[in-house]
Enzyme design. Structure first.
Site, short mmCIF file in Angstrom:
data_model
loop_
_atom_site.label_atom_id
_atom_site.label_comp_id
_atom_site.label_asym_id
_atom_site.label_seq_id
_atom_site.Cartn_x
_atom_site.Cartn_y
_atom_site.Cartn_z
CG ASP A 1 0.50 -4.29 1.88
OD1 ASP A 1 0.88 -5.21 2.56
OD2 ASP A 1 1.26 -3.02 1.90
CG ASP B 1 -0.31 0.09 2.63
OD1 ASP B 1 0.79 -0.21 2.44
OD2 ASP B 1 -1.10 -0.24 3.56
CB SER B 2 4.56 1.81 -0.26
OG SER B 2 4.75 0.73 -1.14
CD GLU C 1 8.34 -0.40 7.15
OE1 GLU C 1 7.27 -1.02 7.15
OE2 GLU C 1 8.11 1.15 6.80
CE LYS D 1 3.70 -6.15 3.65
NZ LYS D 1 3.10 -4.65 4.30
CD GLU E 1 0.80 -1.68 8.07
OE1 GLU E 1 0.53 -0.86 8.87
OE2 GLU E 1 1.15 -1.18 6.99
O1 KIV Z 1 3.74 -1.07 1.51
C1 KIV Z 1 4.68 -1.49 1.28
O2 KIV Z 1 5.37 -1.31 0.16
C2 KIV Z 1 5.41 -2.43 2.35
C3 KIV Z 1 6.75 -2.87 2.35
C4 KIV Z 1 7.80 -2.21 1.55
C5 KIV Z 1 7.19 -3.56 3.31
O3 KIV Z 1 4.60 -2.79 3.36
#
Ligand code: KIV
Length: 270
Positions: free
Chosen positions: A90, A51-52, A188, A119, A121
């Protein structure tokens, strides 16, 4: 086999075997078809469609505004082009508030977004959700340490686990998630010695970002390691494009540096 010759699809068994023989896993974020092809041809074995993307592609200040439809759109881009790398997608903020909601959304990431693994958090507080996903056949990667979806709570992107209580909580989170059934962990922004303890304590591969060299693999945000991201960058980011002159070469240099342990160096760690 070197990363650049990697053609056979990477499965969880491939990653487990790499982990067992101590071969580092080279992971990057990706969000579109063209980069996905370049990254795979340069030897990247695992992708996080993270989600970056909200920050590097969509212009948000944090990952919090990213929605499930956003994740589905970008994950599907990657799935259409991807041939070999393992894909982790994510679950965005607010999409896994309870086990049933998490399962419905994780299924969409798998079915429509081509995720091999999802993934999320959080640590011990996410055990019920992880157990529910795993019991319904979804592979889950945990994400502990700095949790970008909770950035408001921390008051910024800060290194986590610096004091004894914080470190113990992160270690306990790793063990609780493993017990709940995660098959991988992203750690992280924590001190390198804490990551070493986490990596020694769990049996699943630990992928670090700003977490030192002791992890079983590394991930960076693609746009950060290519020097495209503007503004302040955390100390763990290395610009691989600057020294390598082309995207394919830069990514191959990253893969080699992760494999031979030269990235992250002490100056990229806390
Ligand atoms: O959102 C993301 O890109 C991430 C990672 C770089 C770990 O969670």
């Amino acid at each position: 086999m070197t990363g650049s010759q990697q053609k056979t699809p990477v499965t969880l068994n491939t990653l487990r075997a790499m982990h067992q023989r101590g071969e580092k896993i080279a992971c990057l974020t990706t969000y579109d078809a063209s980069f996905t092809r370049v990254l795979e041809s340069a030897g990247v074995e695992m992708f996080i469609i993270g989600d970056s993307l909200g920050m590097v592609l969509m212009g948000y200040e944090s990952t919090v505004p990213v929605t499930l439809p956003d994740m589905l759109h970008y994950a599907a881009n990657v799935a259409r082009a991807g041939r070999s790398a393992w894909r982790i997608v994510d679950l965005p903020y607010g999409s896994y508030e309870n086990p049933d909601q998490a399962l419905a959304n994780a299924r969409r990431l798998v079915n429509e977004g081509g995720a091999h693994m999802v993934k999320l958090e959080g640590g011990a507080d996410k055990v019920a959700i992880v157990e529910h996903l795993v019991s319904h056949g979804i592979s889950v990667c945990g994400h502990i340490g700095l949790l970008p979806q909770s950035v408001e709570k921390y008051g910024g992107y800060k290194v986590q686990g610096r004091d004894a209580a914080g470190a113990a909580a992160i270690l306990a989170d790793a063990l609780a998630l493993q017990q709940a059934g995660v098959e991988m962990l992203v750690v992280e922004c924590v001190p390198a010695d804490l990551t070493a303890q986490v990596t020694a304590a769990v049996d699943v591969p630990v992928i670090g970002i700003g977490a030192g060299a002791a992890c079983d693999g590394q991930v960076l945000v693609l746009y950060d390691m290519l020097g495209i991201t503007t503004g302040h960058l955390p100390r763990f980011v290395k610009n691989f494009l600057q020294e390598n002159g082309g995207i394919h070469t830069a990514v191959a240099a990253y893969v080699n540096a992760v494999k031979d342990g030269s990235y992250p160096a002490a100056e990229h760690s806390y």
